[in-house]
Structures are given as C-alpha cells and as structure tokens.
Design a protein around this motif. Sequence first.
Motif, PDB file in Angstrom:
ATOM      1  N   ILE A 150       1.230  -1.440  -0.094  1.00  0.00           N
ATOM      2  CA  ILE A 150       0.014  -0.026  -0.019  1.00  0.00           C
ATOM      3  C   ILE A 150       1.218   1.195   0.106  1.00  0.00           C
ATOM      4  N   VAL A 151       1.083   1.941  -1.114  1.00  0.00           N
ATOM      5  CA  VAL A 151       1.427   3.124  -0.837  1.00  0.00           C
ATOM      6  C   VAL A 151       0.922   4.710  -0.669  1.00  0.00           C
ATOM      7  N   LEU A 152       0.835   5.164   0.151  1.00  0.00           N
ATOM      8  CA  LEU A 152      -0.169   6.600   0.808  1.00  0.00           C
ATOM      9  C   LEU A 152       1.014   8.183   0.064  1.00  0.00           C
ATOM     10  N   TYR A 195       4.705  -2.934   3.365  1.00  0.00           N
ATOM     11  CA  TYR A 195       4.359  -4.160   2.671  1.00  0.00           C
ATOM     12  C   TYR A 195       3.556  -4.361   3.601  1.00  0.00           C
ATOM     13  N   SER A 196       2.956  -6.206   2.116  1.00  0.00           N
ATOM     14  CA  SER A 196       2.431  -6.858   3.671  1.00  0.00           C
ATOM     15  C   SER A 196       3.076  -7.729   4.663  1.00  0.00           C
ATOM     16  N   SER A 197       4.388  -7.908   4.016  1.00  0.00           N
ATOM     17  CA  SER A 197       5.186  -8.685   4.630  1.00  0.00           C
ATOM     18  C   SER A 197       6.782  -7.771   4.816  1.00  0.00           C
ATOM     19  N   SER A 198       7.248  -9.042   5.065  1.00  0.00           N
ATOM     20  CA  SER A 198       9.131  -7.910   5.264  1.00  0.00           C
ATOM     21  C   SER A 198       9.983  -8.416   3.427  1.00  0.00           C
ATOM     22  N   VAL A 199      10.244  -7.394   3.149  1.00  0.00           N
ATOM     23  CA  VAL A 199      10.917  -7.704   1.798  1.00  0.00           C
ATOM     24  C   VAL A 199      12.565  -6.782   2.493  1.00  0.00           C
ATOM     25  N   PRO A 200      13.058  -6.807   1.542  1.00  0.00           N
ATOM     26  CA  PRO A 200      14.802  -6.757   1.192  1.00  0.00           C
ATOM     27  C   PRO A 200      14.173  -5.249   1.239  1.00  0.00           C
ATOM     28  N   HIS A 201      15.272  -4.508   2.277  1.00  0.00           N
ATOM     29  CA  HIS A 201      15.429  -3.339   2.026  1.00  0.00           C
ATOM     30  C   HIS A 201      15.838  -2.522   0.371  1.00  0.00           C
ATOM     31  N   SER A 202      16.588  -3.227  -0.661  1.00  0.00           N
ATOM     32  CA  SER A 202      17.148  -2.647  -1.805  1.00  0.00           C
ATOM     33  C   SER A 202      16.539  -3.186  -2.493  1.00  0.00           C
ATOM     34  N   ALA A 203      15.064  -3.996  -2.277  1.00  0.00           N
ATOM     35  CA  ALA A 203      14.664  -3.695  -3.487  1.00  0.00           C
ATOM     36  C   ALA A 203      13.732  -2.487  -2.787  1.00  0.00           C
ATOM     37  N   ALA A 204      13.206  -2.162  -1.685  1.00  0.00           N
ATOM     38  CA  ALA A 204      12.055  -1.477  -1.882  1.00  0.00           C
ATOM     39  C   ALA A 204      12.759  -0.082  -1.623  1.00  0.00           C
ATOM     40  N   LYS A 249       6.702  -9.384  10.914  1.00  0.00           N
ATOM     41  CA  LYS A 249       7.341  -8.208  10.291  1.00  0.00           C
ATOM     42  C   LYS A 249       6.456  -7.745   9.040  1.00  0.00           C
ATOM     43  N   GLN A 250       6.836  -6.582   8.819  1.00  0.00           N
ATOM     44  CA  GLN A 250       6.134  -5.611   7.966  1.00  0.00           C
ATOM     45  C   GLN A 250       7.323  -4.691   7.837  1.00  0.00           C
ATOM     46  N   THR A 251       7.835  -4.854   6.653  1.00  0.00           N
ATOM     47  CA  THR A 251       8.963  -3.514   5.603  1.00  0.00           C
ATOM     48  C   THR A 251       7.566  -1.446   5.389  1.00  0.00           C
ATOM     49  N   GLY A 252       8.432  -1.409   5.941  1.00  0.00           N
ATOM     50  CA  GLY A 252       8.057  -0.101   5.266  1.00  0.00           C
ATOM     51  C   GLY A 252       8.802   0.785   5.022  1.00  0.00           C
ATOM     52  N   GLY A 260       5.178  -2.434 -10.192  1.00  0.00           N
ATOM     53  CA  GLY A 260       4.024  -3.680 -10.739  1.00  0.00           C
ATOM     54  C   GLY A 260       4.512  -4.843  -9.935  1.00  0.00           C
ATOM     55  N   ASP A 261       5.816  -5.333 -10.516  1.00  0.00           N
ATOM     56  CA  ASP A 261       6.616  -6.054  -9.640  1.00  0.00           C
ATOM     57  C   ASP A 261       6.284  -7.105  -8.394  1.00  0.00           C
ATOM     58  N   THR A 262       5.639  -5.820  -8.109  1.00  0.00           N
ATOM     59  CA  THR A 262       4.822  -6.556  -6.349  1.00  0.00           C
ATOM     60  C   THR A 262       3.500  -7.464  -6.903  1.00  0.00           C
ATOM     61  N   GLY A 263       2.888  -7.556  -7.805  1.00  0.00           N
ATOM     62  CA  GLY A 263       1.698  -8.188  -8.003  1.00  0.00           C
ATOM     63  C   GLY A 263       0.445  -7.259  -7.803  1.00  0.00           C
ATOM     64  N   ALA A 264       0.444  -7.566  -6.732  1.00  0.00           N
ATOM     65  CA  ALA A 264      -0.982  -6.468  -6.384  1.00  0.00           C
ATOM     66  C   ALA A 264      -0.655  -5.578  -5.583  1.00  0.00           C
ATOM     67  N   PHE A 265      -0.949  -3.996  -5.507  1.00  0.00           N
ATOM     68  CA  PHE A 265      -0.661  -2.964  -4.725  1.00  0.00           C
ATOM     69  C   PHE A 265      -2.212  -1.864  -5.075  1.00  0.00           C
TER      70      PHE A 265
END
Length: 217
Positions: free
Chosen positions: A13-15, A29-38, A77-80, A106-111
């Motif tokens: 979710i992007v505000l 993010y709904s879960s933890s993702v690599p910080h480099s990708a974020a 955990k969730q990445t913010g 777009g690579d996140t699939g659903a956002f």
Amino acid sequence: MAAAQISSRPNLIVLVQPFGDVASLVCTYSSSVPHSAARTRVERLAQLTGARLDDVRIVDVVPQTAEPGSAARSPMKQTGVECTLYGARLVLDSALPLQPFLEAFGDTGAFEVLFLVQRQPGFRGLRRFESEGVTVLLTQDGSPYRYRFTVEPDKAAGVSLPLYAPPEPRPQTPRAEASRRSGGLWHLLVYGLGAGGAVFVTMLARGRIRAARASQT
C-alpha cells in the motif's frame, strides 16, 4: 482480452500526499521484503516522475494488530518506507498520473495507491483500465483517491496507462438512430441502383423538399 484477477489483499500500500511539487510517500508491504528492493522501487518512482528523492527511511516493524506475545513466537514483520519526492507533479489537470506507479511497483503483483488529496471538481482521471495481464481500478473516488493495481509477472513494461478516462459514449436518441439508419439506406440505394438509380433517388429527394416548402407557404 484477458484481465488480471483482482487479489483480495494487496502486497503493498502506497500513500502519497502531494504539496505542490513536493510529495510525502509512505509504502507499507504486507510482509518483510529486502530493503534494497524497497529502495530500488522508490528510486525508480523518483526517476519516472523527474523528482529528487530524499529523507529515505526503511524499517521492519511488527504490526500493532498482532496479538500480545505472538511476535515473540513467530514475528510477523512488515517493511515500511518513508521518503520525500522533491519536484514531482502528482496532480495534473484534474487527473492523477498512474504510469510511474505501475512501472515502479508493478513487480509486487498487487498493490494500492492512495492519493491523499481533496476530491477534485471535474475529476477526469482514469477510473478503470484492463489490458493483457494488467488491471487498474479506482476503488474510492476522492478523499482519498484509491487505486488498485493487479499486475501479472513481466506485464507492466509493455502497458501504457492513459492519464484521462476515455469519454463515455453518448446515448443515441431515437431520432438520431432513425437518421443514421435512413442515411445508411440512402447510401445503400445509391450504391445498389447504379448511376440511373442515383439520379432517380436524387430527383425523389428534391421533389420532397419542394413539397415541404410548398406546404409551409
């Protein structure tokens, strides 16, 4: 045309809160993702919008909705991401530019993207878009404007989103429909009867015009 299935839960979710040419951005993010990708995704968004990225902060947090003690057993955990875009124009002539968000996330699939702006009078932005593997839907019409993106793998790169919603077809009145049909019949007669028939149809039309004028005098 195949349409992507709308997921019940977004992966991101992007505000977005614009202030003129400055915008605050918060990604959850709904879960933890690599910080480099974020970080790469928000850098890509800045590049696509011609903005300068600053004040980037990336953290992993445990949602406050988690049950007491559950984090110790199984941390969820969730990445913010929080950042600021300088020089980005994210409200354009009663519309919202969605293409940069499609390409960046777009690579996140659903956002989802929520534009925290007041309802725009005469809003002309995109409301629904479906293409091969990409679906974009306006799910909340103002305060905020909320868009749901569903993107199948490797489909975002080949899709171009329009800035404005296509004009809705105007309902055709019975009179206009009758005129269209008579016009089509006229051309069919001229084409099917040949030159002699065309002359006959033209004379018949002139006779009707003269009769109409005579009835008005």
